[in-house]
Structures are given as structure tokens and as C-alpha cells.
Write an enzyme that holds these catalytic residues in place. Structure first.
Site, PDB file in Angstrom:
ATOM      1  N   LYS A 120       0.908  -1.067   0.159  1.00 27.74           N
ATOM      2  CA  LYS A 120       0.082  -0.064  -0.153  1.00 27.74           C
ATOM      3  C   LYS A 120       0.908   1.332   0.173  1.00 27.74           C
ATOM      4  CE  LYS A 120      -4.286  -2.025   2.227  1.00 27.74           C
ATOM      5  NZ  LYS A 120      -5.054  -1.654   3.425  1.00 27.74           N
ATOM      6  N   LYS A 208      -4.611 -10.643  -6.302  1.00 26.64           N
ATOM      7  CA  LYS A 208      -5.858 -10.828  -5.533  1.00 26.64           C
ATOM      8  C   LYS A 208      -6.913  -9.924  -5.750  1.00 26.64           C
ATOM      9  CE  LYS A 208      -5.804  -8.647  -1.659  1.00 26.64           C
ATOM     10  NZ  LYS A 208      -5.628  -7.992  -0.318  1.00 26.64           N
ATOM     11  N   LYS A 211     -10.517  -4.186  -3.445  1.00 27.02           N
ATOM     12  CA  LYS A 211     -11.324  -3.004  -3.799  1.00 27.02           C
ATOM     13  C   LYS A 211     -10.561  -1.804  -4.360  1.00 27.02           C
ATOM     14  CE  LYS A 211     -13.415  -3.706   0.937  1.00 27.02           C
ATOM     15  NZ  LYS A 211     -12.871  -3.477   2.169  1.00 27.02           N
TER      16      LYS A 211
HETATM   17  P1  TYM Z   1     -10.529  -5.701   4.324  1.00 27.63           P
HETATM   18  O1  TYM Z   1     -11.855  -4.780   4.172  1.00 27.63           O
HETATM   19  O2  TYM Z   1      -9.319  -5.340   3.262  1.00 27.63           O
HETATM   20  O3  TYM Z   1     -11.126  -7.212   3.874  1.00 27.63           O
HETATM   21  C1  TYM Z   1     -12.019  -7.745   4.645  1.00 27.63           C
HETATM   22  C2  TYM Z   1     -12.135  -9.435   4.577  1.00 27.63           C
HETATM   23  O4  TYM Z   1     -11.953  -9.788   3.315  1.00 27.63           O
HETATM   24  C3  TYM Z   1     -10.748 -10.918   3.029  1.00 27.63           C
HETATM   25  N1  TYM Z   1     -10.473 -10.449   1.578  1.00 27.63           N
HETATM   26  C4  TYM Z   1     -10.557 -11.638   0.807  1.00 27.63           C
HETATM   27  N2  TYM Z   1     -10.694 -12.937   1.102  1.00 27.63           N
HETATM   28  C5  TYM Z   1     -10.458 -13.810  -0.178  1.00 27.63           C
HETATM   29  N3  TYM Z   1     -10.042 -13.188  -1.375  1.00 27.63           N
HETATM   30  C6  TYM Z   1      -9.791 -11.889  -1.664  1.00 27.63           C
HETATM   31  N4  TYM Z   1      -9.324 -11.219  -2.681  1.00 27.63           N
HETATM   32  C7  TYM Z   1     -10.211 -10.914  -0.452  1.00 27.63           C
HETATM   33  N5  TYM Z   1      -9.888  -9.705  -0.232  1.00 27.63           N
HETATM   34  C8  TYM Z   1     -10.215  -9.355   0.884  1.00 27.63           C
HETATM   35  C9  TYM Z   1      -9.876 -10.172   3.983  1.00 27.63           C
HETATM   36  O5  TYM Z   1      -8.705 -11.358   4.267  1.00 27.63           O
HETATM   37  C10 TYM Z   1     -10.756  -9.889   5.381  1.00 27.63           C
HETATM   38  O6  TYM Z   1     -10.842 -11.066   6.103  1.00 27.63           O
HETATM   39  N6  TYM Z   1      -7.444  -5.778   7.995  1.00 27.63           N
HETATM   40  C11 TYM Z   1      -8.771  -6.179   7.762  1.00 27.63           C
HETATM   41  C12 TYM Z   1      -9.864  -5.493   8.403  1.00 27.63           C
HETATM   42  C13 TYM Z   1      -9.821  -5.645   9.827  1.00 27.63           C
HETATM   43  C14 TYM Z   1      -9.776  -6.919  10.819  1.00 27.63           C
HETATM   44  C15 TYM Z   1      -9.949  -6.561  12.061  1.00 27.63           C
HETATM   45  C16 TYM Z   1     -10.350  -8.323  10.211  1.00 27.63           C
HETATM   46  C17 TYM Z   1      -9.508  -4.684  10.670  1.00 27.63           C
HETATM   47  N7  TYM Z   1      -9.736  -5.098  12.243  1.00 27.63           N
HETATM   48  C18 TYM Z   1     -10.092  -7.534  13.026  1.00 27.63           C
HETATM   49  C19 TYM Z   1     -10.296  -9.271  11.306  1.00 27.63           C
HETATM   50  C20 TYM Z   1     -10.152  -8.887  12.983  1.00 27.63           C
HETATM   51  C21 TYM Z   1      -9.124  -6.417   6.097  1.00 27.63           C
HETATM   52  O7  TYM Z   1      -8.516  -6.673   5.475  1.00 27.63           O
HETATM   53  O8  TYM Z   1     -10.185  -5.694   5.476  1.00 27.63           O
END
Ligand code: TYM
Length: 345
Positions: A120, A208, A211
Site C-alpha cells: 500500500k 488478489k 477494492k
Molecule cells: P478488508 O476490508 O481489506 O477485507 C475484509 C475481509 O475480506 C478478506 N478478503 C479476501 N478474501 C479472499 N479473497 C480476496 N480477494 C479477499 N480480499 C479481502 C480479508 O482477508 C478480510 O478478512 N484488515 C482487515 C480488516 C480488519 C480486521 C480486524 C479483520 C480490521 N480489524 C480485526 C479481522 C479482525 C481487512 O483486510 O479488511
């Protein structure tokens, strides 16, 4: 120390998604779908991680609406606020406060080696905030506040989970718990299911689904209308080989799209692989498009109903804030005590 009186009756789960842009199939299949199944067996906490959303430049005019949209999507995907605690992270100030306490015991070089930070930061150029570097410590605070046993996430979050475990174990428990039998923080386990843990981009099977990809054709969002889904799948990258298959490193697109089909059709990997083994791309793509549209249809309908009633949605988040604050407050006090802060009545 974890007091018996505050120990949960069922194992705890915490997870979250950032309210940045539209949620996509990866967020659903890799994370939220798995949350739904845990609601009966576990005490579940699902937060919309809006504090994480401002670690990269964001639009203040959209943050509140995007937070509500994400909460509505949780419910539309099957999260039941009667059984799960659904809340917005910024509404529970213990998240920011524990983050600060953990910041002061976390070595800088642990954060500098986080893969997501490096990726990032590269995209941000000169505009990298301290918050972006600190992102995983805030995530650790989210998890540790709830004494979570399990954290259901996609594969990309594995390193952040390991960091949360290391902070809890090596930097808090090992240093500040006088009795190792009575740790201050619970060390969580990741829950990463093989299927759906890594949904790839539609235009590059080795990247991957994300978003932040500037090309919208790379992802299917949960709110894409049927014609958009069909068009994106039609344009998805293919290869010249006949027949869909799993596990061929030369064919990441086939692996990814067949994996998506297995999940959205409900057939599972074996049956999907058998059904599509000799199918050409021309026959497969409409099948995948139809199965995706059908899988998202009930979700989109529920979302429409929920989103048109913001008062109910806000009531869910208010109730969630109350329940979450009660649990988070107890953990925060435990950490404050362990670190030696003055306690005033
Ligand atoms: P975020 O919003 O980027 O992603 C949310 C969840 O979606 C999963 N994910 C995916 N899984 C499979 N294939 C993909 N292409 C893909 N893209 C995203 C992510 O692994 C995630 O589970 N940092 C976290 C948010 C967070 C969080 C937490 C999660 C903040 N605090 C505490 C668990 C516990 C995140 O990736 O958000």
C-alpha cells in the site's frame, strides 16, 4: 489477568471489513460467508472498521454512508443482530485507546515488514500516513479487546493475525503478566478456510481481487446488477486451453473461476470440477455468470430492504456499540492496570 467472571460462555469470534468502496466477492467468500456459520456456536462480534478506512486518503462526505452500507451488507449476507454484536469500530473508543497502549510495546521493525504496508505504501508514494504503518496494531487492538478465540479472515490477513498473536504473547503477556498461568490478553487463532480464502482478480488470475484495483472489471461487487456481473465475467481473462481444472499453475484463471463457480453454485469443488472438466470457456462463462447472479440475488434484495430503513440499521449499530463497549471496557481496564496506570474512582 483474565478474570473468570468476564470469561465468555462460548468461544469468541471477532472480525471486520473496511467500509472503503463496494465489498466484493472476495470479502464475501473469504470472510463474511464464514462468519454466518459461527453465529450459533460462538459469541460473535463483527465490526465495520471505519478507523482503518482513513489510513489511506478518504472522502469525509462518504465515510458515514459507507459505514451504514457495510453494516447493511453484513446483515444482508446473513449476520443476525439478535445473535451477533454488529457495531462500528469508531463508536467504541477502547479500540483507539488500546491501539495506543499496544503501539508503545510494539517494535517498529515488526510493522515495517508487513507485506500489506509495503504494497500500500508503494501505491501512496509521498503520501504514506503513520496510520497506514500502524494499521495492524489497530487490528490487533480490535481482536484482543474481545478476548477473541477465532478470527475468520481471508488468506491476505494471515500476517496481521500473526502480529496480533506476537503482540499479545511476547509484548504484553510475557512482560506484564506476573503469572504465566494468568495471561492478560488471549492469544487468538486465525480461521482461514481453504475455499474462498484467496479470490483472484478477473483480469489477472495471479493478483488478489481487491477494492483498490483501479480497474472495476477486476472484481464483482456484491451490489453489481445482473447485467454488470454478466459483462464482467464475459470479459474475464481466459486461456487457450479447453476444459476447466483446479491446481494447474500454468492456468491461474481456470483455477480461480472454477473455484468461484464451486462456491457460488453450491456444488463444491469436486462436483464443479467434474461438471466443467471438458467444458470450453464459451459454455462455462454464462454458467458462472448465472450462478453468480443467482447467489447474489437474495442478498441484494435483503440489502435493498435494509438500506431503505436507516433508522433500524442505526438502532442495530447503537445496540452493538453498547454490547461491544461493555466487553471492550473490561479488557482495556485489565491492560491499563497491568501497565501500571493510576486508577481513580
Ligand atoms: P478488508 O476490508 O481489506 O477485507 C475484509 C475481509 O475480506 C478478506 N478478503 C479476501 N478474501 C479472499 N479473497 C480476496 N480477494 C479477499 N480480499 C479481502 C480479508 O482477508 C478480510 O478478512 N484488515 C482487515 C480488516 C480488519 C480486521 C480486524 C479483520 C480490521 N480489524 C480485526 C479481522 C479482525 C481487512 O483486510 O479488511
Amino acid at each position: 489477568m483474565i478474570q473468570p467472571s468476564t470469561a465468555p460462555a462460548r468461544p469468541r469470534v471477532l472480525s471486520g471489513v473496511q467500509p472503503t468502496g463496494a465489498l466484493h466477492l472476495g470479502n464475501w467468500l473469504g470472510a463474511i460467508r464464514n462468519w454466518v456459520d459461527l453465529q450459533d456456536s460462538h459469541e460473535t462480534f463483527f465490526c465495520v472498521v471505519d478507523l482503518h478506512a482513513i489510513t489511506v486518503p478518504h472522502d469525509p462526505k462518504r465515510l458515514a454512508e459507507d459505514t451504514l452500507t457495510t453494516a447493511a451488507l453484513y446483515l444482508a449476507c446473513g449476520i443476525d443482530p439478535q445473535r451477533a454484536t454488529v457495531f462500528a469500530q469508531s463508536q467504541v473508543s477502547a479500540h483507539s485507546e488500546l491501539c495506543w497502549l499496544l503501539n508503545c510495546v510494539t517494535p517498529l521493525n515488526w510493522l515495517e515488514r508487513m507485506i500489506q504496508f509495503k504494497e500500500k505504501a508503494l501505491k501512496q508514494g509521498d503520501n504514506v500516513s503513520v496510520g497506514l504503518l500502524d494499521y495492524p496494531v489497530l487490528m490487533a487492538a480490535d481482536i484482543l479487546l474481545y478476548d477473541a478465540d477465532l478470527v475468520p479472515v481471508g488468506e491476505d490477513q494471515k500476517q496481521h493475525l500473526e502480529l496480533a498473536r506476537d503482540i499479545a504473547q511476547q509484548r504484553v503477556n510475557a512482560r506484564y503478566a506476573p503469572d504465566p498461568e494468568h495471561p492478560i490478553l488471549k492469544v487468538p487463532e486465525p480461521l482461514i478456510l481453504r475455499e474462498g480464502a484467496r479470490v483472484m482478480s478477473l483480469i489477472d488470475g495471479s493478483a488478489k481481487m481487491s477494492k483498490s484495483d483501479p480497474n472495476e472489471g477486476s472484481r464483482i461487487t456484491l451490489l453489481d446488477p445482473p447485467e454488470v456481473i454478466t459483462r464482467k465475467i464475459k470479459r474475464a481473462k481466459t486461456d487457450p486451453v479447453m476444459g476447466l481444472e483446479f491446481g494447474n499453475p500454468e492456468r491461474p484463471e481456470a483455477d480461480n473461476l472454477l473455484g468461484l463457480y464451486a462456491l457460488v453454485s453450491g456444488l463444491g469443488r469436486e462436483q464443479a470440477a467434474a461438471a466443467c472438466a471438458s467444458m470450453g470457456w464459451g459454455a462455462f462463462k454464462p454458467l458462472l455468470a448465472e450462478a453468480t447472479v443467482e447467489a447474489l440475488r437474495p442478498l441484494q434484495q435483503r440489502y435493498g430492504e435494509l438500506r431503505s430503513d436507516p433508522a433500524t440499521l442505526e438502532a442495530v449499530l447503537r445496540d452493538g456499540r453498547e454490547r461491544a463497549s461493555a466487553v471492550a471496557g473490561v479488557t482495556l481496564q485489565r491492560v491499563r492496570r497491568a501497565l501500571g496506570f493510576l486508577a481513580l474512582n
